[in-house]
Design an enzyme around this catalytic site. Structure first.
Site, PDB file in Angstrom:
ATOM      1  N   VAL A  58     -12.467  -3.329   1.367  1.00 49.86           N
ATOM      2  CA  VAL A  58     -12.563  -1.970   0.837  1.00 49.86           C
ATOM      3  C   VAL A  58     -12.779  -1.933  -0.672  1.00 49.86           C
ATOM      4  CG1 VAL A  58     -11.165  -0.967   2.698  1.00 49.86           C
ATOM      5  CG2 VAL A  58     -10.053  -1.673   0.552  1.00 49.86           C
ATOM      6  N   TYR A 149       2.400   1.963  -7.750  1.00 50.43           N
ATOM      7  CA  TYR A 149       2.146   2.281  -6.349  1.00 50.43           C
ATOM      8  C   TYR A 149       2.226   3.783  -6.122  1.00 50.43           C
ATOM      9  CZ  TYR A 149       2.676   2.401  -1.270  1.00 50.43           C
ATOM     10  OH  TYR A 149       2.508   2.677   0.065  1.00 50.43           O
TER      11      TYR A 149
END
Length: 289
Positions: A58, A149
């Site tokens: 990806v 994150y």
């Protein structure tokens, strides 16, 4: 029977979800960066269960275009896309280099965008589709040491808010899955900062992330309900709901944080609908319950 593509199918959420959907008679394809190495055993198990595996990175646009095209060809079409590939990070925020942050965003944000650009022409042309996204409870709030994150998942949530509205007129429904922390191999591959000089400047506090991580591991060990199979069950239940009647956000958590996030989500959903109503575009929200 639906044709389903799951990115990151070998991961902690991807594998149980794929197996659950296959067991219900769906046709499932999934992506891995490589069929060999650490993924080999999982790939063999998934293929044995009937999944079709494609190699797809990806973080590479050409690889993503090829992989999505290959998956759609093997499936014979595409009804459901599950954007599940992701990477974690953990550590004191200042110690994260811009390069480490960019690596996380390249997978969790730009990676989703690459997959969407590869898959959406097909879904728009057929005028119908369902897209799921793996977010996180800390894509709604931020907790210490997960800053990078959390930032990537907050960005994902914003991006999906826009996809939800911009794709509704093409008959494409959007659903965010927001899990709490789960005991998966996800934690083994987390991006961690490597800046010993700055770390010493934090003194004793530099040891707190490790203490916090151990506490989380203990909590998960003491909460057997908090496991990846719950994500698969939630997705199966979500996909069983009628088209256009699925909730936009689904929280999956068994450690007590979930209800607070759901309350927060309810308030935000109300605010969003009010704002859209004021601008006369509330119909862009109609493909979710």
């Amino acid at each position: 029977m639906k044709n389903v593509l799951i990115t990151g199918i070998a991961g902690g959420f991807g594998k149980p979800t794929a197996l659950a959907l296959l067991a219900r008679g769906n046709v499932v394809a999934g992506s891995v960066r490589s069929r060999s190495g650490k993924n080999a055993a999982t790939v063999a198990e998934l293929e044995s269960a009937g999944a079709k595996i494609v190699e797809l990175d990806v973080t590479d646009s050409a690889s993503t275009e090829r992989g999505v095209s290959d998956a759609i060809s093997q499936l014979g079409g595409l009804d459901i896309l599950f954007n599940n590939a992701g990477i974690g990070s953990y550590g004191i925020q200042e110690l994260m280099s811009p390069e480490d942050m960019a690596r996380v965003f390249d997978v969790n944000v730009m990676g989703v965008q690459r997959v969407m650009r590869a898959a959406l022409p097909h879904l728009r042309a057929q005028g119908r589709g369902t897209i799921l996204y793996t977010s996180s409870l800390i894509g709604r709030i931020a907790t210490p040491f997960y800053g990078t994150y959390s930032a990537s998942k907050w960005a994902l949530e914003a991006m999906v808010e826009c996809y939800r509205t911009e794709l509704s007129g093409f008959g494409i429904e959007s659903c965010l899955i927001e899990p709490g922390a789960m005991p998966t191999a996800f934690f083994d591959g987390m991006v961690a900062p490597n800046d010993p000089a700055r770390e010493t400047e934090y003194g004793d506090f530099a040891g707190v992330p490790a203490i916090s991580s151990a506490g989380l591991a203990g909590m998960l060990a003491a909460t057997p309900e908090q496991r990846p199979e719950r994500i698969a069950e939630a997705i199966v239940a979500l996909l069983d709901l009628p088209f256009g009647k699925k909730p936009f956000r689904t929280v999956v958590d068994y450690v007590g944080v979930g209800p607070e996030i759901e309350r927060y989500n309810d308030v935000l959903h109300g605010v969003t609908r009010n704002v859209f109503t004021n601008f006369g575009i509330e119909q862009m929200l109609d493909l979710n319950a």
